[in-house]
Design an enzyme around this catalytic site. Structure first.
Site, PDB file in Angstrom:
ATOM      1  N   TRP A 190      59.329 -18.833 -13.470  1.00 50.06           N
ATOM      2  CA  TRP A 190      59.756 -17.872 -12.445  1.00 50.06           C
ATOM      3  C   TRP A 190      58.548 -17.596 -11.536  1.00 50.06           C
ATOM      4  O   TRP A 190      57.474 -17.244 -12.044  1.00 50.06           O
ATOM      5  CB  TRP A 190      60.216 -16.596 -13.149  1.00 50.06           C
ATOM      6  CG  TRP A 190      60.761 -15.528 -12.257  1.00 50.06           C
ATOM      7  CD1 TRP A 190      61.664 -15.670 -11.250  1.00 50.06           C
ATOM      8  CD2 TRP A 190      60.434 -14.129 -12.326  1.00 50.06           C
ATOM      9  NE1 TRP A 190      61.934 -14.456 -10.681  1.00 50.06           N
ATOM     10  CE2 TRP A 190      61.195 -13.488 -11.319  1.00 50.06           C
ATOM     11  CE3 TRP A 190      59.601 -13.357 -13.125  1.00 50.06           C
ATOM     12  CZ2 TRP A 190      61.136 -12.123 -11.095  1.00 50.06           C
ATOM     13  CZ3 TRP A 190      59.547 -11.995 -12.905  1.00 50.06           C
ATOM     14  CH2 TRP A 190      60.302 -11.379 -11.906  1.00 50.06           C
ATOM     15  N   LYS A 199      70.620  -8.199 -15.628  1.00 47.13           N
ATOM     16  CA  LYS A 199      71.696  -9.170 -15.488  1.00 47.13           C
ATOM     17  C   LYS A 199      72.812  -8.935 -16.492  1.00 47.13           C
ATOM     18  O   LYS A 199      73.982  -8.870 -16.127  1.00 47.13           O
ATOM     19  CB  LYS A 199      71.136 -10.581 -15.653  1.00 47.13           C
ATOM     20  CG  LYS A 199      70.457 -11.115 -14.428  1.00 47.13           C
ATOM     21  CD  LYS A 199      69.010 -10.867 -14.341  1.00 47.13           C
ATOM     22  CE  LYS A 199      68.484 -11.327 -12.995  1.00 47.13           C
ATOM     23  NZ  LYS A 199      67.082 -11.169 -12.810  1.00 47.13           N
TER      24      LYS A 199
HETATM   25  C1  LMR Z   1      65.589 -14.409  -9.726  1.00 46.03           C
HETATM   26  O1  LMR Z   1      64.849 -15.168 -10.349  1.00 46.03           O
HETATM   27  O2  LMR Z   1      66.233 -14.758  -8.727  1.00 46.03           O
HETATM   28  C2  LMR Z   1      65.753 -12.987 -10.200  1.00 46.03           C
HETATM   29  O3  LMR Z   1      65.022 -12.789 -11.373  1.00 46.03           O
HETATM   30  C3  LMR Z   1      65.486 -11.979  -9.154  1.00 46.03           C
HETATM   31  C4  LMR Z   1      64.035 -11.843  -8.817  1.00 46.03           C
HETATM   32  O4  LMR Z   1      63.552 -10.713  -8.866  1.00 46.03           O
HETATM   33  O5  LMR Z   1      63.381 -12.838  -8.495  1.00 46.03           O
END
Ligand code: LMR
Length: 394
Positions: A127, A243
């Protein structure tokens, strides 16, 4: 003073949200930010959350502070949902945080408090905000290979080879389920092998779990983290309710420090409380209270589980429909991985140029690394996306 400030690098996901909002084309398709959408494109409030909210409105008598870790009942309820009976509750220290991101940040901070020289291993890819927070904090970061861009599955041999280089005192960040951004996940035998490497190297795992219930089911999605919790001496957990309870804007997260040494628990929880106090003082209460109410009431809990299961199955159906529409459009099986991935995301595995082409020519929005939010699709947009992917030469 403020004139010294520079423009900050735009967050890729949030930048995309804005571009989508500003796009006037009516046929536009949003596969960007990780927010669940139903067939009508709405992000519904879970029935059980709405019912809990009504009850809370009727019964809540004060808005006075709760406590630095939030309500301990929230910690206990969410810890149980995630960890089941894997560890003795006496070993679990936890503090509510503003969303899963708050938990991620505080887990990193806790690791740095414990060891100022901590190094953090992250999956490649991960992420983007993991990397951004680590950079902002100035923590040394190493990456382990995770995704095989040919098969679009986990490159497990490479992952193990890289993690074998970890040292005692390193923190290894793992995604509990529904890997973000790839959608490719470890099976239980692979989790066991990762645990073996952690035990051999002496590195400490940290699990970020933000999509429990979106992959194979609530218990199934927690099987990996439960195995880790049972097997290692220490574990950090950053959990999000955004979520799976659909309470994105309420910011309900939980940072946990689990140690087999129950005598250390109060020290760990005290450190988490201290971090809350330094960073924002008391965590938000509303969302965490709704979660506690839902998990603590048999009827609300059953209804929440049923609705979450419907959502999960709906996303699985979309995956299967997209894989089969792509099979038809491309005359090949090369997109079969979409049906094998789990969670909200799949990484298509194409170039930023082709992602841009999808956006410019077809008004289809996905993150530049070709992460698609499957929940952004519906039965009308699946064939449109499949056609556009094949037309773009992906
Ligand atoms: C995402 O990865 O789209 C979500 O976790 C929202 C975010 O805050 O990035």
């Amino acid at each position: 003073m403020l004139s010294h400030l520079q423009d900050q690098p735009a967050d890729k996901i949030l930048g995309l949200m804005k571009m989508y909002r500003d796009d006037p084309r009516p046929q536009k398709i949003d596969l960007g930010v990780g927010v669940y959408k139903d067939a009508e494109g709405k992000t519904p409030i879970f029935r059980a959350i709405k019912a809990a909210e009504k009850k809370l409105w009727e019964t809540e008598e004060t808005k006075a502070y709760v406590g630095l870790i939030g309500d301990p009942a929230y910690r206990d309820a969410l810890a149980k949902l995630i960890l089941g009976d894997a560890v003795d509750p006496e070993c679990i220290a936890g503090a509510a945080t503003p969303g899963g991101t708050g938990a991620v940040r505080n887990c990193f901070e806790l690791a740095r408090m414990a060891d100022p020289d901590v190094r953090v291993w992250v999956s490649d890819p991960t992420w983007p905000n993991h990397l951004s927070i680590l950079k902002f904090m100035g923590l040394p970061t190493l990456s382990y290979r995770y995704f095989d861009s040919e098969t679009r599955a986990v490159d497990f041999d490479a992952m193990i080879a890289d993690l074998s280089e970890a040292k005692s005192g390193d923190l290894v960040l793992l995604h509990g389920c529904c890997h973000n951004p790839t959608g490719a996940n470890l099976n239980l035998a692979q989790w066991q092998q990762v645990i073996d490497v952690l035990l051999k190297t002496g590195a400490t795992p940290m699990v970020d779990i933000a999509y429990q219930g979106f992959g194979d089911g609530l218990d199934e999605d927690a099987a990996g983290i439960r195995l880790v919790a049972r097997s290692v001496p220490e574990l950090l957990v950053a959990a999000s309710c955004s979520k799976n309870f659909g309470i994105y804007r309420e910011r309900a997260g939980l940072a946990m420090a689990i140690s087999q040494d129950a005598a250390r628990r109060d020290i760990h929880e005290g450190a988490l409380a201290h971090l809350n106090r330094q960073n924002f003082s008391f965590p938000p209460d509303h969302g965490t209270r709704l979660v506690t109410m839902v998990l603590g009431d048999d009827d609300l809990r059953a209804d929440w589980m049923a609705e979450l299961e419907d959502i999960r199955l709906g996303m699985l159906r979309l995956r299967e429909d997209l894989a089969s529409a792509l099979r038809e459009a491309s005359g090949s099986d090369r997109f079969g991985f979409i049906a094998d991935h789990r969670g909200m995301f799949s990484r298509l595995g194409t170039t930023p140029d082709l992602v841009e082409r999808l956006r410019e020519e077809h008004a289809i929005y996905m993150v530049g690394d070709s992460r698609m939010n499957i929940a952004g699709l519906n039965k009308h947009t699946v064939p449109i996306l499949a056609k556009a992917i094949v037309e773009a030469g992906i």
